[in-house]
Write a protein that holds these residues in place. Structure first.
Motif, PDB file in Angstrom:
ATOM      1  N   UNK A 174       0.832  -1.204   0.000  1.00  0.00           N
ATOM      2  CA  UNK A 174       0.000   0.000   0.000  1.00  0.00           C
ATOM      3  C   UNK A 174       0.864   1.250   0.000  1.00  0.00           C
ATOM      4  N   UNK A 175       1.937   1.242   0.760  1.00  0.00           N
ATOM      5  CA  UNK A 175       2.837   2.401   0.801  1.00  0.00           C
ATOM      6  C   UNK A 175       3.488   2.632  -0.557  1.00  0.00           C
ATOM      7  N   UNK A 176       3.876   1.527  -1.236  1.00  0.00           N
ATOM      8  CA  UNK A 176       4.464   1.678  -2.570  1.00  0.00           C
ATOM      9  C   UNK A 176       3.450   2.269  -3.542  1.00  0.00           C
ATOM     10  N   UNK A 177       2.201   1.801  -3.453  1.00  0.00           N
ATOM     11  CA  UNK A 177       1.149   2.350  -4.322  1.00  0.00           C
ATOM     12  C   UNK A 177       0.976   3.844  -4.086  1.00  0.00           C
ATOM     13  N   UNK A 178       0.980   4.241  -2.827  1.00  0.00           N
ATOM     14  CA  UNK A 178       0.812   5.655  -2.509  1.00  0.00           C
ATOM     15  C   UNK A 178       1.973   6.468  -3.061  1.00  0.00           C
ATOM     16  N   UNK A 179       3.189   5.959  -2.915  1.00  0.00           N
ATOM     17  CA  UNK A 179       4.347   6.677  -3.432  1.00  0.00           C
ATOM     18  C   UNK A 179       4.317   6.805  -4.947  1.00  0.00           C
ATOM     19  N   UNK A 180       3.938   5.708  -5.627  1.00  0.00           N
ATOM     20  CA  UNK A 180       3.861   5.755  -7.090  1.00  0.00           C
ATOM     21  C   UNK A 180       2.797   6.743  -7.559  1.00  0.00           C
ATOM     22  N   UNK A 181       1.661   6.757  -6.864  1.00  0.00           N
ATOM     23  CA  UNK A 181       0.594   7.688  -7.246  1.00  0.00           C
ATOM     24  C   UNK A 181       1.016   9.131  -7.002  1.00  0.00           C
ATOM     25  N   UNK A 182       1.768   9.359  -5.920  1.00  0.00           N
ATOM     26  CA  UNK A 182       2.230  10.719  -5.659  1.00  0.00           C
ATOM     27  C   UNK A 182       3.187  11.175  -6.756  1.00  0.00           C
ATOM     28  N   UNK A 183       4.067  10.272  -7.188  1.00  0.00           N
ATOM     29  CA  UNK A 183       4.972  10.610  -8.281  1.00  0.00           C
ATOM     30  C   UNK A 183       4.191  10.869  -9.570  1.00  0.00           C
ATOM     31  N   UNK A 184       3.178  10.036  -9.823  1.00  0.00           N
ATOM     32  CA  UNK A 184       2.358  10.224 -11.024  1.00  0.00           C
ATOM     33  C   UNK A 184       1.611  11.554 -10.972  1.00  0.00           C
ATOM     34  N   UNK A 185       1.141  11.894  -9.793  1.00  0.00           N
ATOM     35  CA  UNK A 185       0.425  13.165  -9.632  1.00  0.00           C
ATOM     36  C   UNK A 185       1.362  14.340  -9.917  1.00  0.00           C
ATOM     37  N   UNK A 186       2.570  14.280  -9.350  1.00  0.00           N
ATOM     38  CA  UNK A 186       3.520  15.370  -9.583  1.00  0.00           C
ATOM     39  C   UNK A 186       3.901  15.470 -11.056  1.00  0.00           C
ATOM     40  N   UNK A 187       4.076  14.310 -11.709  1.00  0.00           N
ATOM     41  CA  UNK A 187       4.406  14.321 -13.140  1.00  0.00           C
ATOM     42  C   UNK A 187       3.256  14.900 -13.952  1.00  0.00           C
ATOM     43  N   UNK A 188       2.026  14.563 -13.573  1.00  0.00           N
ATOM     44  CA  UNK A 188       0.859  15.084 -14.292  1.00  0.00           C
ATOM     45  C   UNK A 188       0.753  16.596 -14.125  1.00  0.00           C
ATOM     46  N   UNK A 189       1.010  17.075 -12.923  1.00  0.00           N
ATOM     47  CA  UNK A 189       0.943  18.516 -12.684  1.00  0.00           C
ATOM     48  C   UNK A 189       2.025  19.234 -13.481  1.00  0.00           C
ATOM     49  N   UNK A 190       3.238  18.631 -13.520  1.00  0.00           N
ATOM     50  CA  UNK A 190       4.302  19.248 -14.321  1.00  0.00           C
ATOM     51  C   UNK A 190       3.916  19.303 -15.794  1.00  0.00           C
ATOM     52  N   UNK A 191       3.320  18.220 -16.290  1.00  0.00           N
ATOM     53  CA  UNK A 191       2.889  18.195 -17.694  1.00  0.00           C
ATOM     54  C   UNK A 191       1.823  19.253 -17.952  1.00  0.00           C
ATOM     55  N   UNK A 192       0.904  19.419 -17.000  1.00  0.00           N
ATOM     56  CA  UNK A 192      -0.145  20.432 -17.161  1.00  0.00           C
ATOM     57  C   UNK A 192       0.459  21.829 -17.190  1.00  0.00           C
ATOM     58  N   UNK A 193       1.459  22.061 -16.330  1.00  0.00           N
ATOM     59  CA  UNK A 193       2.117  23.370 -16.330  1.00  0.00           C
ATOM     60  C   UNK A 193       2.834  23.630 -17.650  1.00  0.00           C
ATOM     61  N   UNK A 194       3.472  22.581 -18.189  1.00  0.00           N
ATOM     62  CA  UNK A 194       4.141  22.739 -19.482  1.00  0.00           C
ATOM     63  C   UNK A 194       3.128  23.084 -20.568  1.00  0.00           C
ATOM     64  N   UNK A 195       1.981  22.388 -20.571  1.00  0.00           N
ATOM     65  CA  UNK A 195       0.946  22.670 -21.566  1.00  0.00           C
ATOM     66  C   UNK A 195       0.384  24.079 -21.392  1.00  0.00           C
TER      67      UNK A 195
END
Length: 295
Positions: free
Chosen positions: A261-282
């Motif tokens: 569960x902790x690994x899932x949470x960490x992966x989702x947090x990384x995915x969220x940060x990557x998505x936000x960075x992509x949105x900022x780039x767009x």
């Protein structure tokens, strides 16, 4: 559903008035004007009040009313007459008059369904959906995007695209009329104009697609954000599960599952940060190329 595009600099209450009265705006555009309202005469009201005062005075003089009661009634009548005489006549203004007055005042700062041909209307609707999706997203409301700039720039982008599409629609209509029966000489002369129209449309389509890419990045960030919230909620409840496992003697089972569960949470947090960075780039892409000094 009929839709009116409004310049974001028009006051919000006027923009909402226009959106609620699209068909009325079309009638006004076509030359319709509301009938002038004649303010109701206030003479009967004043006359009735005066008559009541005269009647009360006669009763008082006949000895049938206490002086304090008479003075109170007289003051109430005076206040009533003052209200009738000074009441603002605009209180009775109808919706039709209100729309007509503001439509004339803000002429050129709103666009109606008839201002767009079918291809332009499709692009305008795509623009509206993209902007609406971003502004209504939870990641925007949570301040994870540049919500302040979104609230200013995106409506301005939507209006600018609508304005360009309306001009493009008008020119296309004129172009079709000028083409007439398609005489070869006319067709040859109009070819450069057709290329100009096609190039202009392609430029507007590129702007719409840029907005849609931004909205797609925001949608991905939204999915990651919602999943991250759920995982965090599950993590907050772990102590209850651990307590239950300990009490039942099954606590050895807990360690690998909790780690997972902790690994899932960490992966989702990384995915969220990557998505936000992509949105900022767009989002930065919507602003156009950076100035020379910023490269």
């Amino acid at each position: 559903m009929q839709y009116v595009a409004v310049d974001p600099e028009v006051p919000a209450e006027i923009a909402e008035l226009f959106r609620r009265n699209v068909s009325l705006l079309s009638r006004i555009r076509a030359g319709w004007t509301p009938e002038p309202e004649v303010a109701p005469s206030r003479l009967p009201q004043i006359g009735g009040a005066v008559a009541a005062i005269v009647l009360a005075s006669s009763v008082f003089l006949a000895g049938g009313m206490h002086i304090s009661v008479f003075i109170t009634a007289l003051l109430l009548f005076v206040v009533f007459i003052g209200h009738v005489v000074t009441r603002d006549p605009l209180e009775t203004e109808s919706t039709e008059q209100d729309v007509h007055r503001n439509a004339r005042w803000y002429e050129g700062r709103y666009l109606l369904p008839e201002d767009f041909d079918a291809p332009a209307e499709e692009l305008r609707e795509r623009t509206r959906r993209a902007v609406d999706h971003v502004l209504r997203s939870q990641v925007n409301a949570a301040g994870m995007l540049d919500d302040a700039r979104n609230s200013l720039m995106l409506p301005a982008q939507e209006w600018e695209i609508a304005r360009l599409l309306a001009k493009l629609s008008a020119l296309r209509g004129e172009h079709r009329d000028l083409a007439g029966d398609g005489a070869p000489e006319v067709a040859a002369a109009m070819e450069p104009l057709e290329r100009a129209l096609a190039a202009s449309e392609a430029a507007v389509v590129a702007r719409v697609e840029a907005l849609e890419r931004y909205a797609a990045h925001v949608a991905e960030a939204e999915r990651a954000f919602l999943a991250h919230q759920r995982i965090e909620l599950l993590r907050s409840r772990l102590p209850r599960y651990e307590e239950l496992l300990a009490e039942t003697g099954a606590d050895a089972f807990a360690v690998p599952e909790i780690d997972h569960l902790a690994r899932d949470a960490g992966q989702l947090e990384q995915a969220l940060r990557a998505s936000i960075r992509s949105a900022h780039e767009a989002f930065r892409y919507l602003d156009g190329p950076p100035p020379e000094g910023d490269k």
